[in-house]
Design a protein around this motif. Structure first.
Motif, PDB file in Angstrom:
ATOM      1  N   ASP A 167       0.862  -1.188   0.000  1.00 43.69           N
ATOM      2  CA  ASP A 167       0.000   0.000   0.000  1.00 43.69           C
ATOM      3  C   ASP A 167       0.894   1.233   0.000  1.00 43.69           C
ATOM      4  O   ASP A 167       1.803   1.353   0.825  1.00 43.69           O
ATOM      5  CB  ASP A 167      -0.911  -0.005   1.232  1.00 43.69           C
ATOM      6  CG  ASP A 167      -1.948   1.111   1.218  1.00 43.69           C
ATOM      7  OD1 ASP A 167      -1.586   2.252   0.879  1.00 43.69           O
ATOM      8  OD2 ASP A 167      -3.111   0.844   1.549  1.00 43.69           O
ATOM      9  N   THR A 168       0.638   2.151  -0.891  1.00 41.81           N
ATOM     10  CA  THR A 168       1.468   3.359  -0.997  1.00 41.81           C
ATOM     11  C   THR A 168       1.565   4.097   0.326  1.00 41.81           C
ATOM     12  O   THR A 168       2.607   4.692   0.645  1.00 41.81           O
ATOM     13  CB  THR A 168       0.894   4.305  -2.074  1.00 41.81           C
ATOM     14  OG1 THR A 168       0.838   3.612  -3.315  1.00 41.81           O
ATOM     15  CG2 THR A 168       1.761   5.550  -2.225  1.00 41.81           C
ATOM     16  N   PHE A 169       0.483   4.059   1.115  1.00 44.15           N
ATOM     17  CA  PHE A 169       0.459   4.840   2.350  1.00 44.15           C
ATOM     18  C   PHE A 169       0.443   3.955   3.596  1.00 44.15           C
ATOM     19  O   PHE A 169      -0.177   4.284   4.595  1.00 44.15           O
ATOM     20  CB  PHE A 169      -0.725   5.813   2.340  1.00 44.15           C
ATOM     21  CG  PHE A 169      -0.601   6.873   1.281  1.00 44.15           C
ATOM     22  CD1 PHE A 169       0.289   7.917   1.438  1.00 44.15           C
ATOM     23  CD2 PHE A 169      -1.343   6.790   0.120  1.00 44.15           C
ATOM     24  CE1 PHE A 169       0.431   8.888   0.459  1.00 44.15           C
ATOM     25  CE2 PHE A 169      -1.222   7.754  -0.870  1.00 44.15           C
ATOM     26  CZ  PHE A 169      -0.325   8.806  -0.708  1.00 44.15           C
ATOM     27  N   THR A 170       1.133   2.812   3.512  1.00 49.35           N
ATOM     28  CA  THR A 170       1.382   2.049   4.737  1.00 49.35           C
ATOM     29  C   THR A 170       2.263   2.880   5.664  1.00 49.35           C
ATOM     30  O   THR A 170       2.016   2.976   6.861  1.00 49.35           O
ATOM     31  CB  THR A 170       2.074   0.713   4.415  1.00 49.35           C
ATOM     32  OG1 THR A 170       1.189  -0.077   3.617  1.00 49.35           O
ATOM     33  CG2 THR A 170       2.397  -0.058   5.687  1.00 49.35           C
ATOM     34  N   HIS A 171       3.295   3.481   5.088  1.00 48.10           N
ATOM     35  CA  HIS A 171       4.150   4.402   5.826  1.00 48.10           C
ATOM     36  C   HIS A 171       3.671   5.823   5.572  1.00 48.10           C
ATOM     37  O   HIS A 171       3.109   6.119   4.516  1.00 48.10           O
ATOM     38  CB  HIS A 171       5.610   4.249   5.398  1.00 48.10           C
ATOM     39  CG  HIS A 171       6.162   2.885   5.648  1.00 48.10           C
ATOM     40  ND1 HIS A 171       7.360   2.458   5.122  1.00 48.10           N
ATOM     41  CD2 HIS A 171       5.682   1.840   6.373  1.00 48.10           C
ATOM     42  CE1 HIS A 171       7.595   1.217   5.513  1.00 48.10           C
ATOM     43  NE2 HIS A 171       6.593   0.823   6.267  1.00 48.10           N
ATOM     44  N   LEU A 172       3.905   6.681   6.534  1.00 42.85           N
ATOM     45  CA  LEU A 172       3.442   8.062   6.432  1.00 42.85           C
ATOM     46  C   LEU A 172       4.071   8.761   5.229  1.00 42.85           C
ATOM     47  O   LEU A 172       5.299   8.794   5.086  1.00 42.85           O
ATOM     48  CB  LEU A 172       3.790   8.821   7.713  1.00 42.85           C
ATOM     49  CG  LEU A 172       3.378  10.287   7.756  1.00 42.85           C
ATOM     50  CD1 LEU A 172       1.860  10.431   7.699  1.00 42.85           C
ATOM     51  CD2 LEU A 172       3.926  10.966   9.011  1.00 42.85           C
ATOM     52  N   GLY A 173       3.206   9.316   4.373  1.00 41.72           N
ATOM     53  CA  GLY A 173       3.700  10.008   3.193  1.00 41.72           C
ATOM     54  C   GLY A 173       2.787  11.142   2.785  1.00 41.72           C
ATOM     55  O   GLY A 173       1.641  11.247   3.242  1.00 41.72           O
ATOM     56  N   ALA A 174       3.302  12.002   1.916  1.00 44.08           N
ATOM     57  CA  ALA A 174       2.529  13.144   1.433  1.00 44.08           C
ATOM     58  C   ALA A 174       1.549  12.692   0.357  1.00 44.08           C
ATOM     59  O   ALA A 174       1.891  11.928  -0.540  1.00 44.08           O
ATOM     60  CB  ALA A 174       3.457  14.209   0.877  1.00 44.08           C
ATOM     61  N   VAL A 175       0.318  13.196   0.454  1.00 48.12           N
ATOM     62  CA  VAL A 175      -0.737  12.878  -0.517  1.00 48.12           C
ATOM     63  C   VAL A 175      -0.817  13.963  -1.576  1.00 48.12           C
ATOM     64  O   VAL A 175      -0.800  13.695  -2.779  1.00 48.12           O
ATOM     65  CB  VAL A 175      -2.098  12.719   0.187  1.00 48.12           C
ATOM     66  CG1 VAL A 175      -3.205  12.436  -0.839  1.00 48.12           C
ATOM     67  CG2 VAL A 175      -2.038  11.611   1.232  1.00 48.12           C
ATOM     68  N   GLU A 176      -0.907  15.211  -1.124  1.00 54.17           N
ATOM     69  CA  GLU A 176      -1.012  16.328  -2.063  1.00 54.17           C
ATOM     70  C   GLU A 176      -0.643  17.637  -1.387  1.00 54.17           C
ATOM     71  O   GLU A 176      -0.668  17.759  -0.156  1.00 54.17           O
ATOM     72  CB  GLU A 176      -2.441  16.418  -2.617  1.00 54.17           C
ATOM     73  CG  GLU A 176      -3.499  16.717  -1.562  1.00 54.17           C
ATOM     74  CD  GLU A 176      -4.880  16.922  -2.170  1.00 54.17           C
ATOM     75  OE1 GLU A 176      -4.953  17.368  -3.322  1.00 54.17           O
ATOM     76  OE2 GLU A 176      -5.872  16.657  -1.469  1.00 54.17           O
ATOM     77  N   GLU A 177      -0.318  18.598  -2.211  1.00 56.58           N
ATOM     78  CA  GLU A 177      -0.081  19.963  -1.740  1.00 56.58           C
ATOM     79  C   GLU A 177      -1.345  20.778  -1.961  1.00 56.58           C
ATOM     80  O   GLU A 177      -1.974  20.675  -3.013  1.00 56.58           O
ATOM     81  CB  GLU A 177       1.085  20.597  -2.498  1.00 56.58           C
ATOM     82  CG  GLU A 177       2.407  19.872  -2.332  1.00 56.58           C
ATOM     83  CD  GLU A 177       3.534  20.544  -3.111  1.00 56.58           C
ATOM     84  OE1 GLU A 177       3.329  21.699  -3.545  1.00 56.58           O
ATOM     85  OE2 GLU A 177       4.594  19.922  -3.289  1.00 56.58           O
ATOM     86  N   THR A 178      -1.715  21.576  -0.981  1.00 59.31           N
ATOM     87  CA  THR A 178      -2.862  22.473  -1.103  1.00 59.31           C
ATOM     88  C   THR A 178      -2.409  23.878  -0.716  1.00 59.31           C
ATOM     89  O   THR A 178      -1.328  24.048  -0.127  1.00 59.31           O
ATOM     90  CB  THR A 178      -4.013  22.041  -0.177  1.00 59.31           C
ATOM     91  OG1 THR A 178      -3.672  22.356   1.186  1.00 59.31           O
ATOM     92  CG2 THR A 178      -4.303  20.553  -0.305  1.00 59.31           C
ATOM     93  N   PRO A 179      -3.196  24.900  -1.011  1.00 65.96           N
ATOM     94  CA  PRO A 179      -2.808  26.254  -0.617  1.00 65.96           C
ATOM     95  C   PRO A 179      -2.617  26.398   0.899  1.00 65.96           C
ATOM     96  O   PRO A 179      -1.812  27.214   1.357  1.00 65.96           O
ATOM     97  CB  PRO A 179      -3.981  27.107  -1.107  1.00 65.96           C
ATOM     98  CG  PRO A 179      -4.543  26.334  -2.251  1.00 65.96           C
ATOM     99  CD  PRO A 179      -4.405  24.896  -1.858  1.00 65.96           C
ATOM    100  N   ASP A 180      -3.365  25.599   1.663  1.00 65.50           N
ATOM    101  CA  ASP A 180      -3.307  25.726   3.122  1.00 65.50           C
ATOM    102  C   ASP A 180      -2.228  24.868   3.768  1.00 65.50           C
ATOM    103  O   ASP A 180      -1.883  25.075   4.935  1.00 65.50           O
ATOM    104  CB  ASP A 180      -4.658  25.349   3.732  1.00 65.50           C
ATOM    105  CG  ASP A 180      -5.771  26.299   3.319  1.00 65.50           C
ATOM    106  OD1 ASP A 180      -5.484  27.511   3.188  1.00 65.50           O
ATOM    107  OD2 ASP A 180      -6.906  25.835   3.118  1.00 65.50           O
TER     108      ASP A 180
END
Length: 495
Positions: A167-180
């Motif tokens: 699973d790509t997010f088994t380990h903590l990772g960035a999903v997306e960048e947002t303005p906030d």
């Protein structure tokens, strides 16, 4: 705000609503949860010590930037005296908890202080990261906050890097960048005392490979940030055991938690590193966040080992077995082990190092030697304690038995120790020892010390390889130099 009191720390906990799960239920009242109640009191006591005239000048100082009194763990040492002021704090806090609480507030204060005052490293990659960590340092210093951290990936498929997990997010990772801010997903461990802290800081432990960019992260957020879930391990005690029967487990249980991030938004001003494998791998060695906190853990480990040794010696004395040579040999070994760690600490402090930026750090080789030896020395102390106590460790009555008049005479007769040691004294001592060497609480302390800084074999190999790179082997060369022409000048044997 400056230094907090214990009451202010507890009020802070009441004002937060983190999502905490333990034993299949959600914990909604942390301060009054039996498992957490006494450990909270112990941490509150450390905060109160900051206001106690007996300790205040030894563990706090007046901040030159704000004019407010702050904890010495926020000192950025530029001299031997400032380094030793931190050492004094570490010792006082460790003695207050017998070295049994590895994540008292001073530990991560030192980590953040190291990162903030080595902003030059982050500046090379993104100047905003440097500004963010400095502002965060000021924030936790001025509000005297209590942090936990989680820097280890869950134990899944250790043969693969983060980007190779199923699973790509088994380990903590960035999903997306947002303005906030940055949205993150996945899990990290091992967040000690997380349910009773104010904030959590995530930072990178070396070991990233190309392809792991999304997992190269460092940031900090409040412990009750939406989307953050704390999954607690099984408690080592239920919070209802008597202080008499469990004098240590009832007070110093450090709950550990797996942190699950379900699309958690990290504001950009709380991001300290992102999407850079090189920076993530160098953060640990370049900012001093390996060496400076090792000073705190070294002092704490020394006190913990000294405490376990005292218990073992007192146990042997209480039943008179320390008259035997084999017992004296084992106890002498433990006492010498304590002296070894104490001596290494003094060497680390006396032979301090000064970085190019003027930061004073205890000697790295001495600290790493402590890290290499404690995983063997502490288990040895526990083993000796178990052997000395033998079956007696399994046979202690409870505090209630001492209050039952029908059996009190029997208790006093058959549970007394050597001459001069009454039954009550002997039983209390054996219960103290059992908490350390037999109970689940004590076994967690044992495992904690074995793997405190990671795999001890790997750590020692790293230490050797570092030594080899710097070693000149000059003494060997000198010893061999006298034989350089020996072969040429040696008379040939005639057959």
């Amino acid at each position: 705000m400056g230094i907090r009191t214990g009451a202010q720390y507890m009020e802070g906990l009441k004002s937060r609503t983190p999502e905490i799960w333990m034993e299949g239920r959600r914990v909604t009242d942390v301060v009054n949860e039996p498992v957490f109640k006494q450990p909270i009191q112990e941490i509150a006591r450390l905060y109160d010590m900051q206001h106690d005239p007996q300790y205040q000048n030894d563990i706090t100082h007046i901040c030159t930037e704000t004019g407010e009194r702050v904890n010495n763990s926020f000192l950025h040492p530029k001299s031997y005296e400032e380094m030793m002021a931190r050492s004094k704090l570490f010792e006082i806090y460790a003695k207050a908890t017998f070295g049994l609480m590895g994540r008292t507030p001073d530990f991560l204060n030192v980590v953040v202080t190291g990162m903030a005052h080595n902003g030059w490293f982050l500046d090379q990659y993104n100047p905003e990261w440097s500004v963010n960590i400095k502002n965060y340092y000021n924030y936790i210093r001025d509000n005297d906050l209590f942090l936990t951290h989680a820097i280890i990936n869950p134990q899944n498929d250790r043969s693969k890097n983060s980007h190779g997990q199923k699973d790509t997010f088994t380990h903590l990772g960035a999903v997306e960048e947002t303005p906030d801010g940055l949205v993150v997903r996945g899990a990290k461990m091992l967040a000690t005392l997380a349910p009773i802290t104010d904030e959590v800081i995530i930072y990178s432990f070396p070991g990233f490979a190309p392809g792991d960019e999304r997992y190269a992260l460092a940031f900090a957020i409040p412990i009750d940030t939406p989307g953050l879930k704390l999954l607690c391990r099984e408690p080592m005690q239920d919070g209802k055991r008597s202080l008499f029967d469990h004098p240590l487990a009832s007070r110093f249980e450090e709950m550990d938690a797996l942190l699950v991030f379900n699309d958690v938004l990290i504001p950009w001003d709380r991001v300290f590193l992102y999407n850079n494998v090189e920076a993530a791998n160098l953060l640990y060695p370049k900012t001093g966040i390996a060496q400076q906190p090792a000073h705190q853990s070294g002092v704490r480990g020394y006190i913990k080992l000294a405490f376990a040794t005292e218990v073992a010696c007192k146990l042997a004395d209480s039943i008179g077995v320390d008259v035997y040579l084999n017992v004296q040999n084992d106890l002498g070994e433990l006492v010498q082990n304590v002296e070894v760690i104490r001596s290494l600490l003094r060497v680390a402090e006396y032979e301090y190092e000064t970085t190019a930026s003027g930061e004073v750090m205890p000697n790295g080789a001495a600290l790493e030697t402590i890290r290499g030896m404690l995983p063997k020395m502490y288990p040895r102390a526990i083993e000796v304690m178990q052997v000395i106590g033998a079956g007696g460790l399994l046979m202690s009555p409870t505090g209630y038995d001492f209050n039952a008049p029908e059996i009190r005479d029997d208790i006093d007769k058959y549970y007394l120790g050597r001459e001069g040691v009454a039954s009550l004294e002997r039983v209390k001592l054996f219960k103290l020892a059992w908490d350390l060497c037999g109970e689940a609480f004590g076994q967690r302390l044992l495992q904690y010390e074995r793997y405190y800084t990671g795999d001890p074999i790997r750590k020692r190999a790293i230490f050797y390889n570092g030594h080899k790179r710097k070693a000149s082997f000059s003494m060997v060369d000198d010893a061999l130099s006298v034989t350089e022409n020996l072969v040429e000048t040696q008379p040939k044997l005639v057959k």
